[in-house]
Each structure stands twice: as C-alpha cells, then as structure tokens.
Write a protein that holds these residues in place. Sequence first.
Motif: not given
Length: 916
Positions: A513-514, A471, A529, A525, A521, A479, A509, A476, A517
Amino acid sequence: MARLAPRALVGRGRERELLDQRLRAVRAGDSSVLVLLGERGIGKTALLEYAAASAGGLRILRAAGVESEMQLPFACLHQLCAPLLDRLDRLPGPQRTALATTFGQSEGTMPDRLFVGLAVLGLLADVAAEGPLVCVVDDAQWLDHASAQALGLVARRLLAEPVLMLFAAREPGQALRGLPDLVVKGLHGTDARELLRSVVPGTLDARVGARMVAETGGNPLALLELSRGLTPAQLAGGFGLPAPLLAGRLEEEFARRLDTLPADTRRLVLLAAAEPAGDPARVLRAAAQLAINGSSLAPAEHAEFLEIATGVRFRNPLVRSAVYGAASPVERREAHRALAAATDPATDPDWRAWHQAQAADGPDDAVAAQLERSAGRAQARGGLAAAAAFLERAVALTVDPSERARRALAAAQASYEAGALDQALTLLGEATALDAHQRARARLLHAQIGCAARRGGDGPTLLLDAARELEPFDPRLAREIYLEALAAARFAGPLATGAGVLEVSRAALAAPPPASPTPADLLLEGMATLCSDGFAAGTPILQRALRAFRDEPAQPAQNAHWLALACADVWDEETWRLLATRELERARAAGALTTLPLVLSTLSYIQAISGDVTAAALLLDEMRASTEATGIPTYHAVALWIAALRGHEAELEALVDAATEAAFARGEGIVLAMAQQAGAVLYNGLGRYDAALATVREAADVPALSELGSPRAALELIEAAVRSGERALATRALERLVQSTRPSGSNWALGVEARSRALLSDGEDAERLYREAIARLQRTGMRFQLARTHLLYGEWQRREGDRLAAREHLRTAHARFTAMGTQAFAARAERELAATGERVRKRHFEPHAELTPQEAQVAGLARDGLSNPEIGARLFISPRTVEYHLRKVYSKLNIDSRRKLDAVLREPPSAGTSSA
C-alpha cells in the motif's frame, strides 16, 4: 529569380471543368474541397498548376508532402502557413498560443495536435475574410501525420469561408478519406498523341506512339520522359524501342537528366532536396558554405527541376526524391553538414541537430546527446512523434550499449504514445542491454502496445504481469498499471481471455500500500475491493475516493471512464455530474481535442440516464463533430441510450448492430451489455415487457461484477419480470440490486430500491414504498427515474381502482416524459391516462423543430451567451460559419437577433389533458 512557367495542359477537359467549377464557387464566397487521386506521374501536379494559374487575383498557399519528412510533425503545415504567421495575434488566445508553440515562435507545453488543426481553420478563415483563398497541397500521401490530421480537420469543417482546398495524392490516407475526390487517369487517343507531338522534335511513327501510350497506360510523365530517352530513329520507326519507362523508373530518368547539369548545380539541387523545412535562406547559406555561387541555380531552373524564391519548390515531387536518392552517401552527408553549419544554434538548435545527425558517417555520442536534448523541444512543438523521430536517430548514433538501450526504450515509449505501434515494437527490439527496472518498463510497454492493437482479449493479463514486475522498482507506477489492468478487464468483460476482474483485483490489493494514498490510489483500492469482496466492502472506500477527487484540482482525462463507473457503482449522480462537467470545461479551455470525445461521452451519458435528453443530444452532436473532425473512434453508449429513451426502435437496432461490431473489433464486452440495457429501456417504455425481459433475462445470473449483471440492468429486469408475471425472477434481481443500493445510502439508490420493492408489493406496503421512492428521487437530479416512478405508481393506482388518484401521477409522468423527449414512455403514460378516462391534447407546432441539428446547436449555444468564436471552438467550425448558421436560424424562427433566441427556444409547455 525566375519562376517556373507551368507547362500547357493537354486534354483533361473533364478535370479542368471540375477545377473551374471549384474556382467559380470560391470566387462566389463558397468553400470547396477536392482530392485528386492517381498514380505518380499521372498529371495531378499539372492539374494543381492549372488551378493555380487559373486562380488569378486569388491568394494561393502551397505545400507538399515529402517522404523523408513524414516523421517530422507539422512539417507540411509549416510550409502552408509560413506566409500567415504575422496574423497569429488576430486569433483567440488558446489558438494563437497553440500555433505560436507549434511554429517555434514561443516556448510552451505541447499543444493538442487536433487543436492545432482548429487553430489553422481559424487562421485560414481570417485570411479568407479579406478575399477568396486557394490552398494547394501536393503529394498528400507523404504528409506527416500531424499535418494530415490538421488539414483533414480543416477540410471537413469548412462551410461558409471562401476557401478552396486542393490535395493531390496517390492514396487518400485516413485523414483525407471520405472527402470529395477525383480519380485522375491516363491520357488516351487524341490527347496522348497531342502530348507526344508537343515534345517530339521530329517525326513520330503512329505505331510507335500507340505502343508508347499502351505501355505507359497514358501516364503523361512517363510519356514525356520516355520520349526524351529515344533517338529520332526510334521515334520515327520504332527500331530498338526500349522497355517502357513505367512509373517505377521515373526517378531513374530524372537522375539521368541530373547528370547532365554542372557539378555545382547538382550540389545546389541536392541541398534543396535535403532541406526539410524548405527554407530558401538556409539553402543559400549552405550553398555559400560549399562555395557554390548564385549562378549555379539557373541551369536547374532551365532544366525545370526547381525554383528558389520565397520558398524552395521542385517542379515535380518525384524530382526531389530522385535527386536525394541518386546522391551518394558522401554527397548527402556533405549537404547535411553544410545545412547544419547554415543553421543558427541559438535560434534553431533542433534543425541543426537534425542535419548534424544526417551528416554523421558513423556513431557519434555527442550528436546523439544533442538529439536527445532536442527531443524535448521537438515534442513541445510537434508532439510525441517529433520526439520519437529525434530519439530514434539518437539510438542509431549511440555507441555505449546501455545508453543505446535506454534511448531505444525512450524512443519506443514516445512512438507508442504517438500511435506508431509498429515503430515502437521495432525500437523495443533494439533495447537489449537493459537492467531489471528497464526490463520491467519494456514489458509494460509491450503490454500497452498489445492492448492498443487488440483492445481486449489478453490485455488484462499482459498489464497484470507488467504491474507485478514493476512493483519492486516503481510501486506508484505499478498501482497505475493495476488500475489500467482492472479497467481493461471490466471493459473487456466476456470478451476477455486470461486474467479477469477478480484476479486483477486480488493482485492489486496484495501489492504494497502507498504511504500517502492519492485519490487514484483510493480509486484502485475501492474498485478492487468492490470487485473482490462486494459492494458492502468496496462502497465506503469508493465514496472516500470520490470525495477526494472532488477536492482534487485536476486529474488525468483517462480517469473519466473510471470515475463514471465508480459514481454509477455507488449511485452518486451529483459527483458524477460535477466531475464530468469540470473535466469538460478543462478540456475545452486547454484545447484538449484528443480527450474531448471521452469527456463529452461521460457527461452526456449521465445527462441521458438522468432524463435530460436534450442536453445529452447536444453533447452527443458535439461529440460526433469532434470524432468526425479528429478521426477518433466514436463512443456508442450515449447514442444507444438517447435512441432508447426517445423510443426510436429502428434507430436503436441500427446503433446496436454498429456498436456490437465495434465491440467485438475492440474487445469491449461492456458495450454489448450497454446495448442490452438500452434495449430493455426501449421495450419497457413501449410496454413490450416480454421483449425487455428477453433482452436482460440473464442479468440475474451473470456475475455481479459484469456490466450486464450490474444494478442498472437489474432495474430494467425487475420491471419487465413483474409485468411478465415472473415474480421469482424479479425477486432474485431485487436481491442483486439491494447489494449495491444499501451500502450506497444515496437518495438515488434508495429511491429506485423502494420503487422496485413496490413493484413486488401489495396494498399499504406498495403505497408506502411508491411514496418513499418519489420523495427520495425528488431530492436528486434523476428526472427520468422520478417520472418512471410516477408512471408506475399511477399504473398501480389505476389497477387498484383509484382512477382519480392515478390521473394525478400519470399526468405528472406524461408531462415530465414529454418535456424530456422520452416519447415511448410518454405514449405509455398517455395510454394509461386514456384507461382512466382522460384524453391528452396534442402539443402545438414548435417552430424550432425546423432547425437542422447543427443550427439547433448553434442557436442553443448563442442563447446561452457564447460568442461566435466560442461557439466555433466548441463545434469545430469557424466564427464565419457560426454567423452563417445564425442567419439561417433567424430566418427560420422569424427573429432578428440572438437576444430573442431565449424566448423562441424556451422549453414549450407540456400537453394538456381533458376528462372524457
């Protein structure tokens, strides 16, 4: 230059007759394959020479595997196809480009190595169209993996081409396993004695001969070499008979004989042994570099070591390894240095770099840098394994510790992507001087290797830890790995250990966040979610992701499974079908045979559950052809569903057993749930609701995030529970179903929800809900669900006493089920019609039912307008084989052209009915 004369073959009557049969078959226009198996020196090469000598008038192509070249992709294929390169322009464009890139005739992106095999099939078929062809491949146990895959594909897809493929190997290996073979054993009795007498100049004592045969196991090469090492006294009386020369010492005997040759001849033979490409011009130029004149070749030919003509060929493959192994390190480096100097740096920089690397007597950063530059070009020609081979050697020559670690990490990555997992782990062990970012990449690679080796278990945990570590350095990529970890967790299901779907989702989550997106991505998400917060929260995000993917010009093939899951979770069959069709077209156009089975599986699965069983079955046959040709593990879900929809109970049981075994081996718990769902469909179709209920009873209680707890299982559970009188269980399953159908809002989702509610309703409510379900499902492509709704509605009306109204829906259901080929449900509808007093007339005989599965495939594709080369590329066969199948199709269907296929293969009319 003189060509080595084949030694007269002693005995081998059974083997010669089998080879003669194969040669007669190819002369008659048939294709044939034979793999000769046996220990080294047992006579496989002699049998290949016998076949070549007996193939008078036929074109012969030769190649041999070399142990030192196993890391060089397509090395053997280069040998075999080099005489045919002037024919490349006669191949279809994609195949021509793949081979031109592979053989270094043009620059381009790396071709799919399996597509290269298909292109070789086309090339050999083109040659065979002018006359029978014999391909001889010796020492196949040393084939590089890419050549072995390509040649294995060719051997399995030959049918109507006059091509004979002969392999000799100690062990068949994965690529050749299952092909027709002949185990070659030692000579005994009269044959063994005759062989000894043919080479022993004086008297051979019978007891000595018997002992030699016994101790060598009748191995012909061991007998020949042992006899050469004995004195006349030893042969006549056995006095001082040494230890037997078993196969493991054959190279030593060749090395002893090499010592008797002139010095320049030995150096020339070493040059030939050190040249992987077998290029005679390069060997002779290198000889000139060392001031070795042409007359030095004659003693090597006289000693039956090798010949140099249109290619470089050793009399026996063991000679080559013996020559190279007997040379000192200094002598080997001298040979490679001369070969490097004899290689043009402008036209062939990669072979030059390879020889320079072998010539280095210690670390050499300049050569290591050249190898690293060559790795990219080598990858374009030979794939990731070629890049890994160059990078691995670069690691050994690098002085600086940090550079060495960086190259080791790159080599490990290339080895992993090429499927060499053990080699990748070894290289990772050499990547010690890494910075924090590189350590994170190394941890990721460790995780990916572990997942590839174990396919489940702790895979999600390993990937999750790697994503967290990445991370700070590469959000990227992190993710992407979170998505990979989530995929691993969902596919492992109940077989996973450590981190599960919920833990991975929450970690994904929580990641930064990008800024902008991408569709991937959004997919991460949405899936995370949905898994952590439920369908109501995750569905809108997934729907946005799918809209983005519809607008995306291309996506990685590995996303196919993810997109299928996402489409199923949000009940979006239109996007599912569109994306799967688009990706299949791209895979075919690009010749991406490695990813083709996955893409075919995705499209055939949606076709199956939609009710287009015929289309699904054709795609399944194509997928089986691709997995058979490529050796890629098959995907079981589609076959399970087709067997279930067709009502084939025994077939489904066998498939479930195979799928279950594979699921545990790969750690894919999702397959276990799919097998349960397919069983429930089968038993609901057969009207055995208690069995259907037993298969999916637990679906109402397992986590909703698991495949068994999915809405798709809830559908089958609701019907089975209602019919079995367990309304409370059906109500709980309906509550599970509604959690996903309401947020989706699609006609597919709301249609099956309305039908499920109708099953639990009475009177006007049931009537209204059935009509709503039919109206909604008519707006979708889900023909199977629509037919089931007509069936359930008709059954309900009959039980309500309205036989006339029931007949309308039962007739519709029966006609649709019959047209789809879902026999169990068609039989159920027929029984219900009979209960209303209506009898179903049997269908007429269908002539196309006599076609074999592949004939039906070929006929269907020809009807759809594909040319013979296009059909061949689709089904991994040659255009000549396509024509062969079409001739049989025309004969069986009593037609004379493809123009008439449409009328004959058109979907037959449904069965009629009559009132009792």
